[in-house]
Design a protein around this motif. Structure first.
Motif, PDB file in Angstrom:
ATOM      1  N   ALA A  11       7.270  87.364 -30.827  1.00  0.00           N
ATOM      2  CA  ALA A  11       7.972  86.519 -31.768  1.00  0.00           C
ATOM      3  C   ALA A  11       9.179  85.945 -31.001  1.00  0.00           C
ATOM      4  O   ALA A  11       9.590  84.803 -31.387  1.00  0.00           O
ATOM      5  CB  ALA A  11       8.548  87.326 -32.847  1.00  0.00           C
ATOM      6  N   GLY A  12      10.043  86.633 -30.272  1.00  0.00           N
ATOM      7  CA  GLY A  12      11.094  86.059 -29.787  1.00  0.00           C
ATOM      8  C   GLY A  12      10.974  84.822 -28.762  1.00  0.00           C
ATOM      9  O   GLY A  12      11.644  83.847 -28.630  1.00  0.00           O
ATOM     10  N   SER A  13       9.992  84.982 -27.978  1.00  0.00           N
ATOM     11  CA  SER A  13       9.872  84.264 -26.885  1.00  0.00           C
ATOM     12  C   SER A  13       8.903  82.887 -27.244  1.00  0.00           C
ATOM     13  O   SER A  13       9.243  81.563 -26.983  1.00  0.00           O
ATOM     14  CB  SER A  13       9.177  84.430 -25.588  1.00  0.00           C
ATOM     15  N   VAL A  14       8.128  82.971 -28.381  1.00  0.00           N
ATOM     16  CA  VAL A  14       7.245  81.932 -28.420  1.00  0.00           C
ATOM     17  C   VAL A  14       7.646  81.129 -29.699  1.00  0.00           C
ATOM     18  O   VAL A  14       7.616  79.953 -29.894  1.00  0.00           O
ATOM     19  CB  VAL A  14       5.675  82.434 -28.879  1.00  0.00           C
TER      20      VAL A  14
ATOM     21  N   GLU B 289       1.824  77.078 -33.604  1.00  0.00           N
ATOM     22  CA  GLU B 289       1.757  78.369 -33.013  1.00  0.00           C
ATOM     23  C   GLU B 289       1.102  78.191 -31.550  1.00  0.00           C
ATOM     24  O   GLU B 289       1.691  78.436 -30.551  1.00  0.00           O
ATOM     25  CB  GLU B 289       1.170  79.480 -33.707  1.00  0.00           C
ATOM     26  N   ALA B 290       0.019  77.288 -31.564  1.00  0.00           N
ATOM     27  CA  ALA B 290      -0.540  77.278 -29.956  1.00  0.00           C
ATOM     28  C   ALA B 290      -0.013  76.468 -29.162  1.00  0.00           C
ATOM     29  O   ALA B 290       0.343  76.563 -28.052  1.00  0.00           O
ATOM     30  CB  ALA B 290      -1.980  76.732 -30.597  1.00  0.00           C
ATOM     31  N   ASP B 291       0.843  75.528 -29.823  1.00  0.00           N
ATOM     32  CA  ASP B 291       1.341  74.413 -29.049  1.00  0.00           C
ATOM     33  C   ASP B 291       2.683  74.978 -28.427  1.00  0.00           C
ATOM     34  O   ASP B 291       3.156  74.865 -27.416  1.00  0.00           O
ATOM     35  CB  ASP B 291       1.952  73.228 -29.930  1.00  0.00           C
ATOM     36  N   LEU B 292       3.411  75.948 -29.232  1.00  0.00           N
ATOM     37  CA  LEU B 292       4.798  76.694 -28.881  1.00  0.00           C
ATOM     38  C   LEU B 292       4.182  77.539 -27.625  1.00  0.00           C
ATOM     39  O   LEU B 292       5.021  77.908 -26.666  1.00  0.00           O
ATOM     40  CB  LEU B 292       5.135  77.551 -30.008  1.00  0.00           C
ATOM     41  N   ARG B 293       2.964  78.418 -27.843  1.00  0.00           N
ATOM     42  CA  ARG B 293       2.402  79.299 -26.703  1.00  0.00           C
ATOM     43  C   ARG B 293       2.300  78.364 -25.490  1.00  0.00           C
ATOM     44  O   ARG B 293       2.324  79.145 -24.401  1.00  0.00           O
ATOM     45  CB  ARG B 293       1.181  80.140 -27.229  1.00  0.00           C
ATOM     46  N   ASP B 294       1.875  77.386 -25.503  1.00  0.00           N
ATOM     47  CA  ASP B 294       1.373  76.390 -24.522  1.00  0.00           C
ATOM     48  C   ASP B 294       2.658  75.701 -23.931  1.00  0.00           C
ATOM     49  O   ASP B 294       2.597  75.056 -22.927  1.00  0.00           O
ATOM     50  CB  ASP B 294       0.543  75.340 -24.921  1.00  0.00           C
ATOM     51  N   GLY B 295       3.821  76.163 -24.517  1.00  0.00           N
ATOM     52  CA  GLY B 295       5.058  75.609 -23.904  1.00  0.00           C
ATOM     53  C   GLY B 295       5.564  74.211 -24.346  1.00  0.00           C
ATOM     54  O   GLY B 295       6.471  73.507 -23.908  1.00  0.00           O
ATOM     55  N   LYS B 296       4.712  73.751 -25.225  1.00  0.00           N
ATOM     56  CA  LYS B 296       5.249  72.336 -26.009  1.00  0.00           C
ATOM     57  C   LYS B 296       6.479  72.768 -26.798  1.00  0.00           C
ATOM     58  O   LYS B 296       6.561  73.753 -27.681  1.00  0.00           O
ATOM     59  CB  LYS B 296       4.089  71.858 -26.881  1.00  0.00           C
ATOM     60  N   ARG B 297       7.252  71.646 -27.076  1.00  0.00           N
ATOM     61  CA  ARG B 297       8.472  71.906 -27.631  1.00  0.00           C
ATOM     62  C   ARG B 297       8.749  70.840 -28.737  1.00  0.00           C
ATOM     63  O   ARG B 297       8.347  69.543 -28.548  1.00  0.00           O
ATOM     64  CB  ARG B 297       9.708  72.044 -26.963  1.00  0.00           C
ATOM     65  N   PRO B 298       9.271  70.952 -30.146  1.00  0.00           N
ATOM     66  CA  PRO B 298       9.508  70.020 -30.999  1.00  0.00           C
ATOM     67  C   PRO B 298      10.618  69.302 -30.488  1.00  0.00           C
ATOM     68  O   PRO B 298      11.612  69.709 -29.726  1.00  0.00           O
ATOM     69  CB  PRO B 298       9.874  70.829 -32.289  1.00  0.00           C
TER      70      PRO B 298
END
Length: 363
Positions: A21-24, A270-279
């Motif tokens: 939760a914290g990192s992703v 969620e998948a994008d955040l896990r993959d390191g993509k950022r808004p």
């Protein structure tokens, strides 16, 4: 308020927990929200500290424990709690008593009574207490709200919502622990999202029926759960949370007096955040390909060409923390209140009782 900074200075955020939760979710969204600055992360794990420092810079500070973080409460403006479920209530209580606004990941507590006690403490102190229900900003949910606002479906009669997965082998960890103190299992994990969305859409629950099973060898808590809510307005919500679904159903199937809406697949955020993509990094955020759009129609299955494609509204997880910042700075509305979270916990507690006793529970 303790630690409040000037209007032009970002609010300094202390994040408790740097697991999934914290990192992703939390750290990337906090760090990319205008008006917020990720100041301190609570983790004693050297690998997690290195991971956080690599992404957010050498200026990021660390604390080994929540108590160590709260010892410097006057240097912070907001506490975000993304640690295991059983820690939510004690840490939130301590943070509020230290004079700090608080965001808590769902579920805010193990019981509705505890959630209401926290809400009362926050109200008494005049502090923001908000619950991270990010699925209110999922693309499909936002699309459904638009369809309702436009009257596309007529009167909604039945709402089917699924968070289904195929994970035949338990992964272990506190989320799958059989210890009730851990507040694990899918009912309180994915069920928190499912119930929250249903209550936002259709209002208070009148009665609840549930079935909850432990299916997988070696599993210690519920991994296949169904919740039926009859809302006070007559709408019926059928909610599915499962780790044992070999063939996934639609994320939403919503049936109204004029038409229905069927949507497969998960919001991409969620998948994008896990993959390191950022808004905010230049690319479009929360947008899904046209091939995944849901369909609106009547009289025929969407899988055989029934209905028309409905453009999916982009998902907007960043909107949650933007609203939190505005609430603290400008007195704007709390995006998700603890009182709303308590109402969802009323349903989850009723579901647990219903499944255990094979009864319909009136609220």
């Amino acid at each position: 308020m303790t630690g409040m900074t000037g209007t032009g200075t970002p609010l300094r955020v202390g994040l408790v927990g740097y697991g999934l939760a914290g990192s992703v979710f939390h750290a990337p969204l906090i760090a990319t929200t205008e008006g917020l600055a990720l100041d301190t992360v609570v983790t004693s794990n050297p690998e997690r500290q290195a991971q956080a420092r690599a992404e957010f810079g050498d200026g990021l500070r660390f604390a080994a424990t929540p108590d160590e973080l709260l010892d410097r409460a006057d240097e912070l403006d907001l506490i975000v709690i993304a640690s295991p479920n059983k820690t939510h209530v004690p840490i939130a209580t301590a943070a509020l008593k230290a004079g700090l606004p608080v965001v808590v990941d769902k579920p805010i507590a193990g019981t509705a009574a505890e959630a209401r006690e926290l809400a009362a403490l926050a109200d008494e102190r005049g502090l923001l207490l908000s619950v991270f229900q990010n699925r209110r900003w999922d693309n499909d949910f936002l699309t459904l709200r638009k369809l309702f606002a436009d009257g596309e479906l007529g009167d909604v009669w039945r709402f089917e919502s699924r968070f289904e997965r195929w994970r035949p082998q338990p992964k272990g960890g506190w989320r799958e622990s059989g210890d009730p103190a851990e507040i694990g299992g899918l009912l309180y994990d994915l069920g928190s999202h499912l119930v929250d969305q249903a209550l936002v859409l259709f209002g208070p629950a009148a009665s609840v029926y549930a079935e909850s099973d432990v299916r997988r060898p070696g599993a210690l808590t519920d991994d296949d759960t169904f919740i039926a809510i009859t809302h006070e307005n007559g709408v019926r919500s059928h909610l599915f949370a499962s780790a044992t679904t070999a063939q996934l159903g639609p994320r939403f199937r919503v049936l109204g007096s004029q038409a229905g809406y069927v949507k497969y697949g998960l919001d991409p955020q969620e998948a994008d955040l896990r993959d390191g993509k950022r808004p905010g990094a230049g690319a479009e955020w929360g947008v899904e390909p046209e091939a995944l759009w849901g369909r609106v129609g009547s009289g025929e299955s969407p899988l055989t060409g029934g209905g028309r494609p409905e453009p999916t509204v982009p998902g907007t997880y960043p909107a949650y923390y933007a609203a939190v910042a505005a609430a603290i700075r400008d007195g704007g509305p709390n995006p998700v209140t603890a009182h709303e979270a308590a109402a969802a916990l009323d349903v989850l507690e009723a579901a647990r009782r219903s499944a255990r006793e094979s009864v319909v529970v009136s609220l």
